[in-house]
Design a protein around this motif. Structure first.
Motif, PDB file in Angstrom:
ATOM      1  N   PHE A  24      61.478 -87.461 -11.165  1.00 41.22           N
ATOM      2  CA  PHE A  24      61.470 -88.762 -10.503  1.00 41.22           C
ATOM      3  C   PHE A  24      60.094 -89.236 -10.050  1.00 41.22           C
ATOM      4  O   PHE A  24      59.894 -90.433  -9.854  1.00 41.22           O
ATOM      5  N   HIS A  25      59.153 -88.300  -9.845  1.00 41.62           N
ATOM      6  CA  HIS A  25      57.868 -88.665  -9.270  1.00 41.62           C
ATOM      7  C   HIS A  25      56.709 -88.193 -10.152  1.00 41.62           C
ATOM      8  O   HIS A  25      56.870 -87.301 -10.980  1.00 41.62           O
ATOM      9  N   THR A  26      55.555 -88.798  -9.942  1.00 43.58           N
ATOM     10  CA  THR A  26      54.349 -88.369 -10.634  1.00 43.58           C
ATOM     11  C   THR A  26      53.353 -87.871  -9.613  1.00 43.58           C
ATOM     12  O   THR A  26      53.420 -88.206  -8.427  1.00 43.58           O
ATOM     13  N   SER A  27      52.410 -87.059 -10.050  1.00 43.01           N
ATOM     14  CA  SER A  27      51.402 -86.533  -9.137  1.00 43.01           C
ATOM     15  C   SER A  27      50.168 -87.419  -9.145  1.00 43.01           C
ATOM     16  O   SER A  27      49.843 -88.051 -10.145  1.00 43.01           O
ATOM     17  N   GLY A  28      49.485 -87.469  -8.019  1.00 42.51           N
ATOM     18  CA  GLY A  28      48.217 -88.183  -7.948  1.00 42.51           C
ATOM     19  C   GLY A  28      48.343 -89.680  -7.731  1.00 42.51           C
ATOM     20  O   GLY A  28      47.351 -90.362  -7.534  1.00 42.51           O
ATOM     21  N   ASN A  29      49.545 -90.226  -7.782  1.00 46.22           N
ATOM     22  CA  ASN A  29      49.743 -91.660  -7.568  1.00 46.22           C
ATOM     23  C   ASN A  29      50.858 -91.870  -6.556  1.00 46.22           C
ATOM     24  O   ASN A  29      52.036 -91.862  -6.917  1.00 46.22           O
ATOM     25  N   THR A  30      50.509 -92.015  -5.304  1.00 40.64           N
ATOM     26  CA  THR A  30      51.501 -92.178  -4.250  1.00 40.64           C
ATOM     27  C   THR A  30      52.366 -93.410  -4.509  1.00 40.64           C
ATOM     28  O   THR A  30      51.852 -94.506  -4.737  1.00 40.64           O
ATOM     29  N   GLY A  31      53.658 -93.201  -4.509  1.00 41.92           N
ATOM     30  CA  GLY A  31      54.582 -94.306  -4.702  1.00 41.92           C
ATOM     31  C   GLY A  31      54.886 -94.633  -6.152  1.00 41.92           C
ATOM     32  O   GLY A  31      55.769 -95.447  -6.428  1.00 41.92           O
ATOM     33  N   LEU A  32      54.150 -94.021  -7.098  1.00 39.87           N
ATOM     34  CA  LEU A  32      54.398 -94.286  -8.512  1.00 39.87           C
ATOM     35  C   LEU A  32      55.399 -93.269  -9.044  1.00 39.87           C
ATOM     36  O   LEU A  32      55.137 -92.067  -9.045  1.00 39.87           O
ATOM     37  N   ASP A  33      56.549 -93.741  -9.478  1.00 38.19           N
ATOM     38  CA  ASP A  33      57.614 -92.877  -9.969  1.00 38.19           C
ATOM     39  C   ASP A  33      57.904 -93.175 -11.438  1.00 38.19           C
ATOM     40  O   ASP A  33      57.411 -94.144 -12.004  1.00 38.19           O
ATOM     41  N   THR A  34      58.727 -92.319 -12.026  1.00 38.16           N
ATOM     42  CA  THR A  34      59.154 -92.508 -13.410  1.00 38.16           C
ATOM     43  C   THR A  34      60.671 -92.461 -13.474  1.00 38.16           C
ATOM     44  O   THR A  34      61.291 -91.562 -12.904  1.00 38.16           O
ATOM     45  N   VAL A  35      61.256 -93.439 -14.148  1.00 35.65           N
ATOM     46  CA  VAL A  35      62.703 -93.445 -14.368  1.00 35.65           C
ATOM     47  C   VAL A  35      62.959 -93.335 -15.867  1.00 35.65           C
ATOM     48  O   VAL A  35      62.174 -93.825 -16.671  1.00 35.65           O
ATOM     49  N   SER A  36      64.046 -92.670 -16.231  1.00 34.74           N
ATOM     50  CA  SER A  36      64.292 -92.461 -17.658  1.00 34.74           C
ATOM     51  C   SER A  36      65.775 -92.349 -17.955  1.00 34.74           C
ATOM     52  O   SER A  36      66.573 -91.947 -17.104  1.00 34.74           O
ATOM     53  N   TYR A  37      66.113 -92.730 -19.174  1.00 30.23           N
ATOM     54  CA  TYR A  37      67.443 -92.493 -19.734  1.00 30.23           C
ATOM     55  C   TYR A  37      67.231 -91.819 -21.078  1.00 30.23           C
ATOM     56  O   TYR A  37      66.512 -92.339 -21.939  1.00 30.23           O
ATOM     57  N   ALA A  38      67.843 -90.655 -21.259  1.00 32.30           N
ATOM     58  CA  ALA A  38      67.736 -89.930 -22.522  1.00 32.30           C
ATOM     59  C   ALA A  38      69.101 -89.383 -22.891  1.00 32.30           C
ATOM     60  O   ALA A  38      69.815 -88.858 -22.031  1.00 32.30           O
TER      61      ALA A  38
END
Length: 236
Positions: A24-38
């Protein structure tokens, strides 16, 4: 206890010692998340809650194939068949990464048959907005088409060539600035700095959902989907 793995967030965070990437989250970028459907299609979910099927008596169901697959079958020899995700949850945003990948196999590709797969808004057979790979009825060329406010623009012609029973593995990556288009993991085109918005633009800013569609001329004109992925960065 300290785990050795591939955690992607600082150890101070809840999943910092989780031995897998934070989904759900990425490192180094506060507040920047990733959403996905696979989906590798060992299941398709509910065809009433998760997917909407347009086309009388058409079906979307799991089929036997190593690695999992879904089969889209028209309800009649000339029944235009569409299956789209019920919920719209993806959106192109300038400056934010966006990924799409899909592998499909058309049973037939003669000059009278057409199909498309990609992302659209809503579940109708004719969507006002979206982006999809499509094989027109008059060609075997698979093209990338964008639609904004019911106006379609061909972004890339000849991404791949469709063949009966042949697999198509295509996708795109929007790096926040440019749209990179791939076929079988090879970069085949770059659309430089597409504009995003609701009018006179290259890419729609409407909320999108995965879609598959086919225009058959025989009941045997099925479409097999091996897998699909859609993912993007968001701020939340």
């Amino acid at each position: 206890m300290i785990f050795v793995g591939s955690a992607t967030v600082p150890a101070s965070q809840p999943l910092g010692n989780y031995p897998f990437p934070d989904p759900f989250h990425t490192s180094g970028n506060t507040g920047l998340d990733t959403v996905s459907y696979a989906n590798d299609f060992f299941t398709v979910g509910s065809t009433t809650l998760d997917w909407t099927i347009t086309g009388t008596s058409s079906t979307f169901a799991i089929t036997n194939l190593l690695g999992g697959a879904a089969l889209l079958t028209p309800g009649g020899s000339s029944t235009v068949t569409t299956v789209a995700g019920t919920h719209n949850g993806f959106q192109f945003i300038s400056g934010y990464d966006f990924w799409y990948l899909c592998r499909i196999q058309p049973a037939a590709v003669s000059s009278t048959k057409a199909f498309l797969f990609g992302l659209q808004t809503g579940t109708s057979a004719t969507s006002t907005d979206g982006i999809w790979f499509t094989k027109p009825a008059s060609s075997t060329s698979v093209n990338l088409v964008s639609r904004v406010g019911s106006t379609s623009t061909t972004l890339v012609t000849g991404v791949a060539t469709a063949s009966a029973g042949g697999w198509l593995d295509v996708g795109f990556y929007y790096n926040g600035t440019d749209l990179l288009v791939y076929s079988s993991d090879n970069l085949v085109a770059r659309v430089s700095a597409p504009t995003i918005g609701s009018s006179a633009t290259t890419l729609t800013d409407a909320l999108l959902t995965p879609v598959f569609q086919m225009t058959p001329t025989a009941i045997s004109d099925t479409l097999t989907i091996d897998y699909v992925l859609a993912a993007q960065e968001i701020t939340r």
